[in-house]
Design a protein around this motif. Structure first.
Motif, mmCIF file in Angstrom:
data_model
loop_
_atom_site.group_PDB
_atom_site.id
_atom_site.type_symbol
_atom_site.label_atom_id
_atom_site.label_comp_id
_atom_site.label_asym_id
_atom_site.label_seq_id
_atom_site.Cartn_x
_atom_site.Cartn_y
_atom_site.Cartn_z
ATOM 1 N N ALA A 1 12.107 12.658 -12.615
ATOM 2 C CA ALA A 1 11.093 11.638 -12.889
ATOM 3 C C ALA A 1 10.618 10.971 -11.608
ATOM 4 N N ILE A 2 11.522 10.764 -10.668
ATOM 5 C CA ILE A 2 11.123 10.185 -9.386
ATOM 6 C C ILE A 2 10.129 11.097 -8.684
ATOM 7 N N MET A 3 10.387 12.396 -8.734
ATOM 8 C CA MET A 3 9.474 13.362 -8.117
ATOM 9 C C MET A 3 8.118 13.347 -8.810
ATOM 10 N N ARG A 4 8.130 13.321 -10.143
ATOM 11 C CA ARG A 4 6.878 13.401 -10.906
ATOM 12 C C ARG A 4 6.075 12.105 -10.840
ATOM 13 N N GLU A 5 6.746 10.980 -10.951
ATOM 14 C CA GLU A 5 6.065 9.704 -11.161
ATOM 15 C C GLU A 5 5.847 8.896 -9.883
ATOM 16 N N GLN A 6 6.681 9.111 -8.886
ATOM 17 C CA GLN A 6 6.656 8.206 -7.738
ATOM 18 C C GLN A 6 6.277 8.869 -6.416
ATOM 19 N N LEU A 7 6.746 10.082 -6.186
ATOM 20 C CA LEU A 7 6.602 10.685 -4.864
ATOM 21 C C LEU A 7 5.147 10.836 -4.444
ATOM 22 N N GLU A 8 4.349 11.517 -5.258
ATOM 23 C CA GLU A 8 2.960 11.767 -4.864
ATOM 24 C C GLU A 8 2.141 10.479 -4.818
ATOM 25 N N VAL A 9 2.463 9.528 -5.711
ATOM 26 C CA VAL A 9 1.778 8.235 -5.665
ATOM 27 C C VAL A 9 2.063 7.550 -4.337
ATOM 28 N N ALA A 10 3.335 7.563 -3.936
ATOM 29 C CA ALA A 10 3.705 6.931 -2.662
ATOM 30 C C ALA A 10 2.988 7.588 -1.491
ATOM 31 N N ILE A 11 2.957 8.907 -1.471
ATOM 32 C CA ILE A 11 2.283 9.620 -0.380
ATOM 33 C C ILE A 11 0.795 9.284 -0.346
ATOM 34 N N SER A 12 0.174 9.193 -1.526
ATOM 35 C CA SER A 12 -1.267 8.911 -1.588
ATOM 36 C C SER A 12 -1.613 7.524 -1.060
ATOM 37 N N MET A 13 -0.621 6.619 -1.013
ATOM 38 C CA MET A 13 -0.853 5.257 -0.530
ATOM 39 C C MET A 13 -0.752 5.180 0.995
ATOM 40 N N GLN A 14 -0.457 6.307 1.638
ATOM 41 C CA GLN A 14 -0.501 6.472 3.094
ATOM 42 C C GLN A 14 0.323 5.426 3.851
ATOM 43 N N PRO A 15 1.598 5.304 3.525
ATOM 44 C CA PRO A 15 2.439 4.387 4.298
ATOM 45 C C PRO A 15 2.891 5.024 5.607
ATOM 46 N N ASP A 16 3.540 4.247 6.427
ATOM 47 C CA ASP A 16 4.168 4.770 7.635
ATOM 48 C C ASP A 16 5.596 5.226 7.359
ATOM 49 N N LEU A 17 6.228 4.617 6.357
ATOM 50 C CA LEU A 17 7.634 4.867 6.051
ATOM 51 C C LEU A 17 7.838 4.932 4.550
ATOM 52 N N ILE A 18 8.582 5.936 4.087
ATOM 53 C CA ILE A 18 9.011 6.001 2.694
ATOM 54 C C ILE A 18 10.530 6.154 2.682
ATOM 55 N N THR A 19 11.223 5.244 1.999
ATOM 56 C CA THR A 19 12.647 5.447 1.771
ATOM 57 C C THR A 19 12.811 6.153 0.429
ATOM 58 N N ILE A 20 13.633 7.198 0.441
ATOM 59 C CA ILE A 20 13.826 8.063 -0.724
ATOM 60 C C ILE A 20 15.262 7.924 -1.208
ATOM 61 N N ASN A 21 15.411 7.599 -2.479
ATOM 62 C CA ASN A 21 16.741 7.546 -3.088
ATOM 63 C C ASN A 21 16.643 8.143 -4.474
ATOM 64 N N GLY A 22 17.697 8.808 -4.908
ATOM 65 C CA GLY A 22 17.732 9.349 -6.261
ATOM 66 C C GLY A 22 18.929 10.259 -6.431
ATOM 67 N N GLY A 23 19.237 10.550 -7.675
ATOM 68 C CA GLY A 23 20.326 11.466 -7.979
ATOM 69 C C GLY A 23 21.539 10.817 -8.600
ATOM 70 N N GLY A 24 21.679 9.505 -8.445
ATOM 71 C CA GLY A 24 22.836 8.827 -9.017
ATOM 72 C C GLY A 24 22.900 8.940 -10.520
ATOM 73 N N ASN A 25 21.764 8.833 -11.176
ATOM 74 C CA ASN A 25 21.738 8.968 -12.635
ATOM 75 C C ASN A 25 21.952 10.416 -13.068
ATOM 76 N N ASP A 26 21.556 11.353 -12.221
ATOM 77 C CA ASP A 26 21.724 12.772 -12.549
ATOM 78 C C ASP A 26 23.188 13.186 -12.525
#
Length: 255
Positions: A59-84
Protein backbone atom coordinates in the motif's frame (compact mmCIF):
# COMPACT_ATOMS: atom_id res chain seq x y z
CA UNK A 1 23.08 18.86 0.40
CA UNK A 2 20.48 21.62 0.55
CA UNK A 3 17.09 20.34 1.69
CA UNK A 4 14.20 22.73 1.08
CA UNK A 5 11.47 20.12 0.63
CA UNK A 6 11.16 16.93 2.69
CA UNK A 7 8.53 14.16 2.50
CA UNK A 8 8.07 11.12 4.73
CA UNK A 9 6.34 7.95 3.54
CA UNK A 10 5.54 4.85 5.53
CA UNK A 11 3.28 3.48 8.25
CA UNK A 12 2.55 4.39 11.89
CA UNK A 13 6.26 4.69 12.63
CA UNK A 14 6.66 7.58 10.17
CA UNK A 15 3.24 9.00 11.02
CA UNK A 16 4.47 9.50 14.58
CA UNK A 17 2.02 7.16 16.34
CA UNK A 18 2.86 6.83 20.03
CA UNK A 19 4.10 10.42 20.34
CA UNK A 20 0.79 12.21 20.59
CA UNK A 21 0.71 15.87 21.53
CA UNK A 22 -2.26 18.24 21.79
CA UNK A 23 -5.65 16.84 20.70
CA UNK A 24 -4.08 13.44 20.04
CA UNK A 25 -2.09 14.70 17.05
CA UNK A 26 0.91 12.43 16.34
CA UNK A 27 4.28 14.20 16.23
CA UNK A 28 7.09 11.65 15.96
CA UNK A 29 10.59 11.57 14.55
CA UNK A 30 9.68 12.97 11.12
CA UNK A 31 8.28 16.18 12.61
CA UNK A 32 11.38 16.54 14.78
CA UNK A 33 13.61 15.93 11.76
CA UNK A 34 11.80 18.56 9.68
CA UNK A 35 12.25 21.11 12.47
CA UNK A 36 15.95 20.30 12.78
CA UNK A 37 16.46 20.59 9.01
CA UNK A 38 15.01 24.10 9.15
CA UNK A 39 17.12 25.06 12.17
CA UNK A 40 20.39 23.64 10.85
CA UNK A 41 19.98 25.31 7.45
CA UNK A 42 18.60 28.59 8.77
CA UNK A 43 15.58 28.69 6.47
CA UNK A 44 12.06 27.32 6.16
CA UNK A 45 11.64 23.73 5.00
CA UNK A 46 8.54 22.53 3.18
CA UNK A 47 7.44 19.31 4.86
CA UNK A 48 4.80 16.70 3.95
CA UNK A 49 4.03 13.40 5.66
CA UNK A 50 2.06 10.85 3.62
CA UNK A 51 2.48 7.98 6.11
CA UNK A 52 -0.63 6.24 7.45
CA UNK A 53 -0.77 3.80 10.34
CA UNK A 54 -1.39 0.16 9.54
CA UNK A 55 -0.14 0.37 5.96
CA UNK A 56 1.79 -2.58 4.58
CA UNK A 57 4.60 -2.11 2.08
CA UNK A 58 2.39 -2.79 -0.95
CA UNK A 59 0.00 0.00 0.00
CA UNK A 60 2.88 2.37 0.70
CA UNK A 61 4.21 1.69 -2.80
CA UNK A 62 0.79 2.14 -4.43
CA UNK A 63 -0.56 5.07 -2.44
CA UNK A 64 2.42 7.10 -1.30
CA UNK A 65 5.59 6.57 -3.31
CA UNK A 66 4.61 8.04 -6.68
CA UNK A 67 2.67 10.87 -5.02
CA UNK A 68 5.77 11.79 -3.01
CA UNK A 69 7.99 11.71 -6.10
CA UNK A 70 5.52 13.88 -8.05
CA UNK A 71 5.79 16.56 -5.33
CA UNK A 72 9.50 16.95 -6.25
CA UNK A 73 11.11 17.07 -2.81
CA UNK A 74 14.83 17.08 -2.15
CA UNK A 75 14.58 14.28 0.42
CA UNK A 76 12.24 11.33 0.94
CA UNK A 77 12.49 9.13 4.02
CA UNK A 78 11.21 5.62 3.30
CA UNK A 79 9.92 3.27 5.97
CA UNK A 80 7.77 0.17 5.73
CA UNK A 81 7.56 -3.55 6.29
CA UNK A 82 6.86 -3.67 10.01
CA UNK A 83 3.21 -4.54 9.46
CA UNK A 84 4.16 -7.11 6.82
CA UNK A 85 6.58 -9.14 8.92
CA UNK A 86 3.94 -9.55 11.61
CA UNK A 87 2.01 -11.72 9.12
CA UNK A 88 2.96 -15.41 9.06
CA UNK A 89 3.44 -15.90 5.31
CA UNK A 90 5.45 -12.84 4.30
CA UNK A 91 9.18 -13.17 3.62
CA UNK A 92 11.77 -10.61 4.64
CA UNK A 93 13.32 -10.96 1.19
CA UNK A 94 10.11 -9.84 -0.52
CA UNK A 95 9.65 -6.86 1.79
CA UNK A 96 13.28 -5.88 1.22
CA UNK A 97 12.81 -6.12 -2.54
CA UNK A 98 9.93 -3.63 -2.36
CA UNK A 99 11.99 -1.18 -0.32
CA UNK A 100 14.77 -1.55 -2.89
CA UNK A 101 12.34 -0.73 -5.71
CA UNK A 102 11.20 2.35 -3.80
CA UNK A 103 14.77 3.54 -3.21
CA UNK A 104 15.65 3.07 -6.87
CA UNK A 105 12.56 4.97 -8.01
CA UNK A 106 13.45 7.89 -5.75
CA UNK A 107 17.05 7.89 -6.97
CA UNK A 108 15.94 7.78 -10.61
CA UNK A 109 13.85 10.89 -9.99
CA UNK A 110 16.94 12.77 -8.78
CA UNK A 111 15.74 12.79 -5.17
CA UNK A 112 17.75 11.67 -2.14
CA UNK A 113 16.26 8.59 -0.45
CA UNK A 114 16.91 7.69 3.18
CA UNK A 115 15.65 4.28 4.27
CA UNK A 116 14.69 4.28 7.95
CA UNK A 117 14.07 1.03 9.79
CA UNK A 118 11.62 0.70 12.64
CA UNK A 119 12.93 -0.05 16.11
CA UNK A 120 12.99 -3.55 17.62
CA UNK A 121 9.97 -4.25 19.90
CA UNK A 122 10.82 -7.91 20.50
CA UNK A 123 11.93 -7.34 24.06
CA UNK A 124 8.61 -5.85 25.16
CA UNK A 125 5.93 -7.45 22.94
CA UNK A 126 4.22 -10.86 22.96
CA UNK A 127 5.90 -13.48 20.72
CA UNK A 128 9.00 -11.33 20.68
CA UNK A 129 11.31 -14.12 19.46
CA UNK A 130 9.32 -14.47 16.24
CA UNK A 131 9.50 -10.72 15.62
CA UNK A 132 13.21 -10.70 16.41
CA UNK A 133 13.93 -13.40 13.83
CA UNK A 134 11.92 -11.76 11.08
CA UNK A 135 13.17 -8.27 11.85
CA UNK A 136 16.79 -9.41 11.87
CA UNK A 137 16.31 -11.03 8.46
CA UNK A 138 14.75 -7.86 7.02
CA UNK A 139 17.44 -5.61 8.46
CA UNK A 140 20.20 -7.82 7.05
CA UNK A 141 18.63 -7.80 3.59
CA UNK A 142 18.22 -4.01 3.53
CA UNK A 143 21.73 -3.36 4.85
CA UNK A 144 23.16 -5.43 2.02
CA UNK A 145 21.59 -3.54 -0.87
CA UNK A 146 21.72 -0.12 0.82
CA UNK A 147 25.49 -0.45 1.09
CA UNK A 148 25.75 -1.56 -2.53
CA UNK A 149 23.60 1.36 -3.74
CA UNK A 150 25.24 3.86 -1.38
CA UNK A 151 21.81 4.72 0.04
CA UNK A 152 21.65 5.91 3.63
CA UNK A 153 20.10 3.26 5.89
CA UNK A 154 19.16 4.30 9.42
CA UNK A 155 19.37 1.09 11.42
CA UNK A 156 17.06 1.76 14.35
CA UNK A 157 16.39 -1.99 14.53
CA UNK A 158 19.97 -2.48 15.68
CA UNK A 159 19.97 0.45 18.14
CA UNK A 160 20.40 -1.27 21.52
CA UNK A 161 18.97 1.71 23.40
CA UNK A 162 15.54 1.18 21.86
CA UNK A 163 15.13 -2.30 23.33
CA UNK A 164 14.34 -0.73 26.71
CA UNK A 165 10.63 -0.49 27.58
CA UNK A 166 11.05 3.12 28.67
CA UNK A 167 11.06 4.08 24.97
CA UNK A 168 7.89 2.21 24.02
CA UNK A 169 4.19 3.04 24.31
CA UNK A 170 1.83 1.03 26.41
CA UNK A 171 0.72 -0.98 23.38
CA UNK A 172 4.31 -2.35 23.07
CA UNK A 173 4.29 -1.92 19.29
CA UNK A 174 4.96 1.81 18.91
CA UNK A 175 7.68 4.07 20.24
CA UNK A 176 6.71 6.82 22.66
CA UNK A 177 8.00 10.41 22.58
CA UNK A 178 11.39 9.47 24.01
CA UNK A 179 11.81 6.68 21.46
CA UNK A 180 10.86 8.93 18.56
CA UNK A 181 13.44 11.49 19.75
CA UNK A 182 16.18 8.84 19.59
CA UNK A 183 15.16 7.89 16.04
CA UNK A 184 15.14 11.56 15.00
CA UNK A 185 18.63 11.89 16.42
CA UNK A 186 19.82 8.89 14.44
CA UNK A 187 18.57 10.42 11.19
CA UNK A 188 19.92 13.87 12.04
CA UNK A 189 23.41 12.46 12.57
CA UNK A 190 23.27 10.46 9.34
CA UNK A 191 22.31 13.59 7.38
CA UNK A 192 24.94 15.63 9.25
CA UNK A 193 22.49 18.37 10.21
CA UNK A 194 23.18 18.25 13.95
CA UNK A 195 24.45 16.02 16.71
CA UNK A 196 21.02 14.52 17.36
CA UNK A 197 21.27 15.05 21.11
CA UNK A 198 19.84 18.54 21.46
CA UNK A 199 16.23 17.65 22.27
CA UNK A 200 15.26 17.78 25.93
CA UNK A 201 13.99 14.58 27.50
CA UNK A 202 10.52 14.49 25.95
CA UNK A 203 7.65 13.62 28.25
CA UNK A 204 5.91 10.35 27.38
CA UNK A 205 2.36 9.58 28.44
CA UNK A 206 2.93 5.83 28.68
CA UNK A 207 5.77 3.32 28.60
CA UNK A 208 6.05 -0.46 28.22
CA UNK A 209 7.82 -0.88 31.55
CA UNK A 210 4.96 -2.69 33.29
CA UNK A 211 3.96 -6.31 32.91
CA UNK A 212 1.56 -7.65 30.30
CA UNK A 213 -1.56 -8.14 32.40
CA UNK A 214 -5.14 -9.01 31.47
CA UNK A 215 -5.95 -5.35 30.75
CA UNK A 216 -3.12 -5.17 28.22
CA UNK A 217 -4.34 -8.24 26.34
CA UNK A 218 -7.92 -6.95 26.39
CA UNK A 219 -7.12 -3.38 25.35
CA UNK A 220 -4.42 -3.97 22.74
CA UNK A 221 -3.95 -7.57 21.66
CA UNK A 222 -7.64 -8.48 21.35
CA UNK A 223 -8.50 -5.58 19.00
CA UNK A 224 -5.36 -6.26 16.93
CA UNK A 225 -6.37 -9.91 16.45
CA UNK A 226 -9.90 -8.80 15.59
CA UNK A 227 -8.66 -6.54 12.82
CA UNK A 228 -6.49 -9.32 11.38
CA UNK A 229 -9.40 -11.77 11.33
CA UNK A 230 -11.73 -9.30 9.60
CA UNK A 231 -9.20 -7.79 7.18
CA UNK A 232 -9.41 -4.34 8.74
CA UNK A 233 -6.61 -1.91 9.53
CA UNK A 234 -6.11 0.79 12.14
CA UNK A 235 -5.53 3.16 9.22
CA UNK A 236 -8.78 2.48 7.39
CA UNK A 237 -10.38 5.77 6.37
CA UNK A 238 -7.45 7.89 7.53
CA UNK A 239 -5.89 10.59 5.39
CA UNK A 240 -2.18 11.45 5.54
CA UNK A 241 -1.12 13.67 8.42
CA UNK A 242 0.25 16.33 6.06
CA UNK A 243 -0.87 15.48 2.54
CA UNK A 244 0.43 18.80 1.20
CA UNK A 245 3.52 20.76 2.11
CA UNK A 246 3.47 22.82 5.27
CA UNK A 247 6.22 25.35 6.11
CA UNK A 248 8.52 24.50 9.03
CA UNK A 249 10.64 27.40 10.26
CA UNK A 250 13.78 27.40 12.40
CA UNK A 251 11.77 28.62 15.36
CA UNK A 252 9.75 25.36 15.28
CA UNK A 253 12.70 23.42 16.72
CA UNK A 254 10.79 22.41 19.86
CA UNK A 255 8.11 20.89 17.55
Amino acid sequence: MEIRKYIAIGDSFSEGYGDEIEHGHPRGWTDLLAAQLATAQGHDVEYANLAIRGRKIGAIMREQLEVAISMQPDLITINGGGNDIMRPRVSAEWVSSQLLIAARRVLAAGITPVVVSGANPSGVMPLGRVMQRRGDALANEVRRWANALDVAYIDNWGDARLIDGVYWSEDRLHLNARGHAIVAGNVVRALEVGDGDHWPELASLTTAEGRMDARYWRQFVGPWIGRRLTGRSSGDGRAPKFGAYIPISPRDQAA
